[in-house]
Write an enzyme that holds these catalytic residues in place. Sequence first.
Site, PDB file in Angstrom:
ATOM      1  N   ASP A 221      -7.046 -14.937  19.039  1.00  0.00           N
ATOM      2  CA  ASP A 221      -6.725 -14.778  20.470  1.00  0.00           C
ATOM      3  C   ASP A 221      -5.597 -13.763  20.637  1.00  0.00           C
ATOM      4  O   ASP A 221      -4.595 -13.835  19.930  1.00  0.00           O
ATOM      5  CB  ASP A 221      -6.291 -16.147  21.032  1.00  0.00           C
ATOM      6  CG  ASP A 221      -6.531 -16.274  22.525  1.00  0.00           C
ATOM      7  OD1 ASP A 221      -6.628 -15.224  23.192  1.00  0.00           O
ATOM      8  OD2 ASP A 221      -6.596 -17.402  23.024  1.00  0.00           O
ATOM      9  N   HIS A 313     -17.309 -13.691  27.388  1.00  0.00           N
ATOM     10  CA  HIS A 313     -15.957 -13.672  27.966  1.00  0.00           C
ATOM     11  C   HIS A 313     -15.354 -12.271  27.959  1.00  0.00           C
ATOM     12  O   HIS A 313     -14.808 -11.823  28.982  1.00  0.00           O
ATOM     13  CB  HIS A 313     -15.081 -14.663  27.179  1.00  0.00           C
ATOM     14  CG  HIS A 313     -13.686 -14.804  27.675  1.00  0.00           C
ATOM     15  ND1 HIS A 313     -13.371 -15.348  28.898  1.00  0.00           N
ATOM     16  CD2 HIS A 313     -12.493 -14.482  27.096  1.00  0.00           C
ATOM     17  CE1 HIS A 313     -12.052 -15.365  29.057  1.00  0.00           C
ATOM     18  NE2 HIS A 313     -11.492 -14.832  27.980  1.00  0.00           N
TER      19      HIS A 313
HETATM   20  C1  HEM Z   1      -9.107 -21.533  27.430  1.00  0.00           C
HETATM   21  C2  HEM Z   1      -9.176 -20.363  28.023  1.00  0.00           C
HETATM   22  C3  HEM Z   1      -9.378 -19.053  27.312  1.00  0.00           C
HETATM   23  C4  HEM Z   1      -9.722 -18.811  26.030  1.00  0.00           C
HETATM   24  C5  HEM Z   1     -10.007 -19.804  24.928  1.00  0.00           C
HETATM   25  C6  HEM Z   1      -9.769 -17.374  25.866  1.00  0.00           C
HETATM   26  C7  HEM Z   1     -10.107 -16.732  24.690  1.00  0.00           C
HETATM   27  C8  HEM Z   1     -10.161 -15.361  24.539  1.00  0.00           C
HETATM   28  C9  HEM Z   1     -10.493 -14.689  23.321  1.00  0.00           C
HETATM   29  C10 HEM Z   1     -10.820 -15.384  22.007  1.00  0.00           C
HETATM   30  C11 HEM Z   1     -10.485 -13.367  23.564  1.00  0.00           C
HETATM   31  C12 HEM Z   1     -10.826 -12.233  22.570  1.00  0.00           C
HETATM   32  C13 HEM Z   1      -9.630 -11.738  21.818  1.00  0.00           C
HETATM   33  C14 HEM Z   1      -8.589 -11.081  22.660  1.00  0.00           C
HETATM   34  O1  HEM Z   1      -8.701  -9.904  23.064  1.00  0.00           O
HETATM   35  O2  HEM Z   1      -7.627 -11.786  22.970  1.00  0.00           O
HETATM   36  C15 HEM Z   1     -10.117 -13.191  24.937  1.00  0.00           C
HETATM   37  C16 HEM Z   1      -9.973 -11.979  25.575  1.00  0.00           C
HETATM   38  C17 HEM Z   1      -9.587 -11.826  26.866  1.00  0.00           C
HETATM   39  N1  HEM Z   1      -9.353 -12.820  27.774  1.00  0.00           N
HETATM   40 FE1  HEM Z   1      -9.474 -14.794  27.449  1.00  0.00          FE
HETATM   41  N2  HEM Z   1      -9.471 -16.779  27.060  1.00  0.00           N
HETATM   42  C18 HEM Z   1      -9.211 -17.772  27.966  1.00  0.00           C
HETATM   43  C19 HEM Z   1      -8.858 -17.606  29.295  1.00  0.00           C
HETATM   44  C20 HEM Z   1      -8.713 -16.409  29.918  1.00  0.00           C
HETATM   45  C21 HEM Z   1      -8.339 -16.227  31.305  1.00  0.00           C
HETATM   46  C22 HEM Z   1      -8.046 -17.357  32.295  1.00  0.00           C
HETATM   47  C23 HEM Z   1      -8.295 -14.890  31.535  1.00  0.00           C
HETATM   48  C24 HEM Z   1      -7.963 -14.143  32.805  1.00  0.00           C
HETATM   49  C25 HEM Z   1      -8.164 -14.570  34.005  1.00  0.00           C
HETATM   50  C26 HEM Z   1      -8.633 -14.231  30.292  1.00  0.00           C
HETATM   51  C27 HEM Z   1      -8.655 -12.873  30.114  1.00  0.00           C
HETATM   52  C28 HEM Z   1      -8.956 -12.243  28.941  1.00  0.00           C
HETATM   53  C29 HEM Z   1      -8.924 -10.807  28.780  1.00  0.00           C
HETATM   54  C30 HEM Z   1      -8.505  -9.775  29.829  1.00  0.00           C
HETATM   55  C31 HEM Z   1      -9.338 -10.536  27.469  1.00  0.00           C
HETATM   56  C32 HEM Z   1      -9.497  -9.162  26.832  1.00  0.00           C
HETATM   57  C33 HEM Z   1     -10.842  -8.605  27.197  1.00  0.00           C
HETATM   58  C34 HEM Z   1     -11.084  -7.232  26.586  1.00  0.00           C
HETATM   59  O3  HEM Z   1     -11.360  -7.169  25.388  1.00  0.00           O
HETATM   60  O4  HEM Z   1     -10.983  -6.249  27.306  1.00  0.00           O
HETATM   61  N3  HEM Z   1      -8.887 -15.178  29.336  1.00  0.00           N
HETATM   62  N4  HEM Z   1      -9.928 -14.432  25.515  1.00  0.00           N
END
Ligand code: HEM
Length: 403
Positions: A221, A313
């Site tokens: 993450d 996601h």
């Molecule tokens: C339990 C809730 C969530 C989990 C488990 C989660 C998990 C992840 C994971 C594993 C990634 C891919 C690795 C990284 O780039 O960090 C990611 C990317 C991302 N997440 Fe989440 N996330 C969660 C909630 C959210 C929320 C609430 C938002 C925004 C409203 C969000 C926005 C993003 C963004 C902007 C990316 C990067 C996307 C890109 O590669 O351009 N996430 N998240």
Amino acid sequence: MSKLSRRGFLAGASASAGAIVGASAGAWFGSDQAATAAELKAQTAVLKRKEKFTGPHQNGIEVELQTFTNFVAFDLAPGTDKAAALRWMTLLNDDIARLTQGDPTLADAQPQLVLGPARLTVTVGFGPSLFSKLGLESQMPESFKDLPAFKIDALKPEFSGGDVLLHISADDPIVLSHAVRRLITDSLTFASVRWSQQGFSNAQGVVPHGVRQRNLMGQVDGTDNPAFNTDDFNNLVWIQDGPSWIQGGTIMVFRRIAMQLNTWDQLGRTEKEQVIGRTLDTGAPLGKVNETDPIDFDARDKNGLKVIPDFAHIRRAHAHAPGERFFRRPFNYEVGVSADGNPDVGLLWTAYQRNLDTQFIPVQRRLEQFDLLNKWTTPIGSAVFAIAKGVQPGQVLAAELFA
Ligand code: HEM
């Protein structure tokens, strides 16, 4: 090795504190008496590490995750006006300056628990309700307001809102607990505690410097985050205009997001990877090898299907405009398990940015419409805080706001 009493060891070494450090931590670990606070203080690498309190920005944001955290939100007491709020900040400022450097507060009831700085940071922020209660609406940063309702939300009041936030983190749980108690005790004349939410990340030394951690779903993450000390980070996170108290500050979105791990665990590896769009092994985008390889959203497999599904996601969260990004700094939480074995776990998810309207909100709007992850995650707490700029030596945190 023969067992020495601490007193005997000290006498034998005719010891200065320096001699104790250099000579033999092992000698008193083998002893049958607890080491005094003075002996223990900042003797290990974890306890010694220190974050600066003063600077252009508050600490606790542009810094690698500490192991333990506590978000404490307060509601103003009925009599707390601007002048009282300034007195509260003056008190907190003094406490934070001391605690972050590994020193007890003035009249500290438990100085024995001050073992060292342990990278303690305290970040102070203000919710929209504070500005309306104190008639300070003109001091709000652009775009700052309560978040709109999102249809995926199942918010509980006990995890949401708040006039003032103290976000306190450290690499040791006792150091953290002591700091939290001191800061709360010194706040009670001015406010009552609305909620407190605890979280954690990996222990120090487990994840090498600069490497992203895994959340409790098993995913790497934080990959696509702006890097510290870059123009990218500065431009996305630190506010550069508006009222002077916020120039150098930022806006924090706080979300408590529950994970349904029992049903998540029923998915196969491939399904789990498609939910995010990255591999579980390395965190590489699907179709790529390394975590930081660029994402190819157009790639198709041999059957002509998108390698990264439409509702993955990262596809849904990926920026639609260059500035539509923010800094994510999530901690895990775990507070027990239900009778049917479902753990109460998730993320204390935070995002830092300059502008809610052009950064967090449009991304969250896309995710509420379609995001495969929504099936296994539920936002159950939510708050937003304007984080004051940093404090210079001799100044008081957020003094300009309450002057
Ligand atoms: C339990 C809730 C969530 C989990 C488990 C989660 C998990 C992840 C994971 C594993 C990634 C891919 C690795 C990284 O780039 O960090 C990611 C990317 C991302 N997440 Fe989440 N996330 C969660 C909630 C959210 C929320 C609430 C938002 C925004 C409203 C969000 C926005 C993003 C963004 C902007 C990316 C990067 C996307 C890109 O590669 O351009 N996430 N998240």
